[in-house]
Every structure is written in C-alpha cells, then in structure tokens.
Design a protein around this motif. Structure first.
Motif, PDB file in Angstrom:
ATOM      1  N   LYS A 183       0.879  -1.160   0.000  1.00 49.03           N
ATOM      2  CA  LYS A 183       0.000   0.000   0.000  1.00 49.03           C
ATOM      3  C   LYS A 183       0.920   1.213   0.000  1.00 49.03           C
ATOM      4  O   LYS A 183       1.698   1.401   0.942  1.00 49.03           O
ATOM      5  N   VAL A 184       0.908   2.000  -1.062  1.00 44.99           N
ATOM      6  CA  VAL A 184       1.923   3.028  -1.269  1.00 44.99           C
ATOM      7  C   VAL A 184       1.767   4.162  -0.252  1.00 44.99           C
ATOM      8  O   VAL A 184       0.685   4.729  -0.078  1.00 44.99           O
ATOM      9  N   ALA A 185       2.889   4.474   0.410  1.00 42.89           N
ATOM     10  CA  ALA A 185       2.931   5.605   1.338  1.00 42.89           C
ATOM     11  C   ALA A 185       3.330   6.875   0.618  1.00 42.89           C
ATOM     12  O   ALA A 185       2.716   7.930   0.787  1.00 42.89           O
ATOM     13  N   GLY A 186       4.388   6.780  -0.201  1.00 45.48           N
ATOM     14  CA  GLY A 186       4.867   7.943  -0.930  1.00 45.48           C
ATOM     15  C   GLY A 186       5.542   7.542  -2.220  1.00 45.48           C
ATOM     16  O   GLY A 186       6.156   6.478  -2.310  1.00 45.48           O
ATOM     17  N   ALA A 187       5.418   8.396  -3.231  1.00 49.92           N
ATOM     18  CA  ALA A 187       6.078   8.191  -4.524  1.00 49.92           C
ATOM     19  C   ALA A 187       6.668   9.520  -4.961  1.00 49.92           C
ATOM     20  O   ALA A 187       5.943  10.508  -5.106  1.00 49.92           O
ATOM     21  N   GLY A 188       7.974   9.556  -5.158  1.00 52.62           N
ATOM     22  CA  GLY A 188       8.644  10.781  -5.545  1.00 52.62           C
ATOM     23  C   GLY A 188       8.520  11.050  -7.040  1.00 52.62           C
ATOM     24  O   GLY A 188       8.591  10.131  -7.853  1.00 52.62           O
ATOM     25  N   ALA A 189       8.326  12.325  -7.381  1.00 54.79           N
ATOM     26  CA  ALA A 189       8.312  12.747  -8.783  1.00 54.79           C
ATOM     27  C   ALA A 189       9.707  13.226  -9.144  1.00 54.79           C
ATOM     28  O   ALA A 189      10.245  14.120  -8.496  1.00 54.79           O
ATOM     29  N   CYS A 190      10.299  12.626 -10.172  1.00 53.12           N
ATOM     30  CA  CYS A 190      11.701  12.861 -10.520  1.00 53.12           C
ATOM     31  C   CYS A 190      11.812  13.442 -11.926  1.00 53.12           C
ATOM     32  O   CYS A 190      10.971  13.181 -12.795  1.00 53.12           O
ATOM     33  N   HIS A 191      12.867  14.219 -12.168  1.00 59.11           N
ATOM     34  CA  HIS A 191      13.110  14.770 -13.507  1.00 59.11           C
ATOM     35  C   HIS A 191      13.284  13.665 -14.549  1.00 59.11           C
ATOM     36  O   HIS A 191      13.023  13.897 -15.742  1.00 59.11           O
ATOM     37  N   SER A 192      13.709  12.479 -14.126  1.00 63.16           N
ATOM     38  CA  SER A 192      13.822  11.368 -15.074  1.00 63.16           C
ATOM     39  C   SER A 192      12.467  10.999 -15.654  1.00 63.16           C
ATOM     40  O   SER A 192      12.364  10.639 -16.833  1.00 63.16           O
TER      41      SER A 192
END
Length: 347
Positions: free
Chosen positions: A31-40
């Motif tokens: 169950k996803v807690a956090g997902a980072g948004a990256c320049h990639s």
C-alpha cells in the motif's frame, strides 16, 4: 485504483483508473505511502522517443522512488508482516548475472533483453494506490517516516553510490569536495559528504536559495558566473578539488569540474543532461579520473536507510495528494518546486 500513467511518447501523464495488482510468486503488494516525482520521469514522457531507450515503452505507471506498507505477499514469500514499512529499490535486472548477484541491477549484463529497466521505468511504479515489488527489492524502514523516505530510493541512493566510490579521495586530511547543482540530489550529497567524511564541502548553483540551504548544511558556496572556477580553486589553496560531483551534466558544468580538479582527483558526472568531455594528456591533471555512475546497489540503499534513521539525511519534501499528482509534475517541469515532490496516493 487510481494511478499516474505514462501513455505515450511526447505526451503528459494521465490520472487513470486501473485494476489493483496481485502479487505473484516472490512478490509483495505494498500500500503506497509515498512516490517521488523525478526529472527522469519528465525526460521519459517529454523528451524520449520510441526506440531511444530499451525497456521504457508505454503504457505503465510512473514512480521509481517509492515506499509503502506491506499489504499482501505472493507465493513463497516469508518474513514480511502486514503493515510494516519498506523502501523500494527501483532497479530490476535479470536477477542471475554477476552484476545482479552483487545487488547491482543497474548494470545488469542482460539489460538489452530485459522487458523493463525497473519499477516505474517500464514496469508499473508507485504513483498508484498499490504497487507490486519483488521481495528482494524491499529495504525495511522500521519506525522512520515512510512518506519522506520515498525520495531516498533515487535522490539519496544515487549520490550515495557516487560518493562511496570517491571515499579514497575524500578520506584524508585536508580533502575537499565540490557539489555542482543543488537540487534534490545535490542537497542530499552535501549531507552525505558531511556525515561520512571530514572533507571541506564546496557547493555551487545558479539559485541563491539553493546555495543558502546548502550553506546551512555546512557547505562553502560559490556563485556561478565570471571567476567561478578561480574562486573554487582559491578555497582549496590553489591545489584543486579532490572529489567533484556534477549533478547537472551539461558541458559547462563538466568543464567547471575539469578546471577545478586536483591531481589524482575524481570527477563523477551524475547528471544525465548529455554534456560532453574534451580530454587531452596535457590538460587533464595527472592521474585524475573522469567517470560516471548510475543509481546504486541495494546494499547502498540499506546504508542510506541507516543514515536516514540516524537523522544524517533529511530530504527536502513537498507533499501532494493523488488529486494533485499531475500538478506536481507540472510544477516539476516549470522549475517551481522548492523540494522533492512526493505524492501520497492513499492520503
């Protein structure tokens, strides 16, 4: 469930409804807690084209910086308790070559034939309510905050691996390090160097606020522009910098590293902006190395988590709900984010 999907080249991502995944043999459902948004991510959907990079063909869910809580385990998986928090190691190699056996999936010997590069990179990532991950890719977080931990999977792992390889240059009296580019990776790099070594850290960026933040973390800052290289060399007593980390990777930043490198120094180009190097025997300092690195190993990620748990690494995070996920990418593209965007799909 809702997910941020990369649907086609040169196309902005979409927020879509997709089926909740089920873990297969050897896998864990988080169950996803956090997902980072990256320049990639932005590079993939905005700049890349079909056939440019193997294993990234759409459609799939974005998000290669992920954390979450164990929800369910697949066949053959033991040792995990529902509700425990984990950080996700993003690279996924073949699992059986020499590089993968070292936990170095980024340098998998079968990368050219693997179906995808990693989680959120050809395989469904964490910009969704639930995420399926190979059990071997999970690093326990204990009681540490999993939301703020999410960016560590890239924004800390990548600089940590580069810095670890440069420790022979840094672990000596009077050593100096230069961090070029003070975005998410550069800010964490300053913290890692200060925690692991006694080296003097010099940091440079075009944004005054980024340099102010690096200075608050113990770096000596040098502004870009005329005389930049001379000012950096002056701080080193004219000798040059022992270990340089370029988190931008354009030709001018690489050239800055070359101009400021000491004899026997090491310039690591981490940024993937496509800059080129000009080298000659008479201009390169003797025994100085110019190299590059890509991501890191799962062993490195375990060590990164230990530093996070000890308070040695503090990621700069701006939190977004799932309803704001596409806005987070818009802000990332426009350069208006002051910290790493972390989407909380279940908040």
């Amino acid at each position: 469930m809702r997910a941020v999907r990369f649907t086609d080249w040169k196309t902005k991502p979409s927020l879509k409804e997709i089926p909740k995944p089920t873990p297969g043999p050897g896998e864990v459902l988080l169950k996803v807690a956090g997902a980072g948004a990256c320049h990639s991510d932005v590079a993939i959907y905005a700049d890349f084209e079909a056939g440019m990079v193997h294993g990234l063909d759409p459609e799939y869910t974005l998000g290669h910086e992920n954390s979450g809580w164990v929800e369910e385990v697949g066949e053959g998986v033991t040792g995990f308790t529902k509700g425990d928090a984990y950080l996700v190691f993003g690279p996924v190699g073949c699992g059986h070559c020499a590089a993968c056996s070292r936990g170095q999936d980024t340098y998998c010997e079968n990368a050219a034939t693997n179906p995808y590069q990693g989680i959120g990179l050809g395989r469904d990532g964490g910009m969704a309510e639930y995420l399926v991950v190979p059990a071997r890719n999970l690093v326990p977080l204990g009681d540490a905050d999993p939301v703020d931990a999410a960016p560590l999977a890239d924004a800390a792992l990548t600089p940590y691996h580069a810095i670890k390889l440069a420790l022979p240059q840094l672990n000596k009296g009077g050593a100096t390090a230069l961090v070029i580019g003070l975005g998410g990776l550069g800010q964490i790099a300053v913290q890692i160097i200060k925690a692991l070594t006694g080296a003097t850290v010099i940091a440079t960026d075009m944004k005054p606020e980024a340099m102010e933040l690096a200075a608050s973390r113990g770096a000596i800052t040098v502004a870009g522009g005329e005389g930049q290289a001379e000012k950096i060399r002056e701080i080193t007593g004219g000798r040059g910098v022992d270990a340089i980390f370029d988190f931008v990777g354009v030709t001018p930043t690489i050239e800055l590293g070359q101009k400021t490198m000491a004899q026997g120094g090491r310039l690591t180009v981490v940024g993937i902006a496509g800059g080129v190097v000009q080298w000659s025997f008479f201009t390169n300092p003797y025994e100085a190395v110019i190299t590059n690195t890509y991501w890191g190993t799962i062993e490195d990620l375990h060590e990164v988590v230990k530093m996070y748990q000890a308070g040695q690494i503090v990621p700069d995070v701006q939190r977004f709900t799932m309803d704001q996920a596409l806005e987070a990418y818009e802000l990332l593209e426009s350069g208006k984010l002051a910290a790493r965007a972390v989407v909380m799909p279940n908040a």
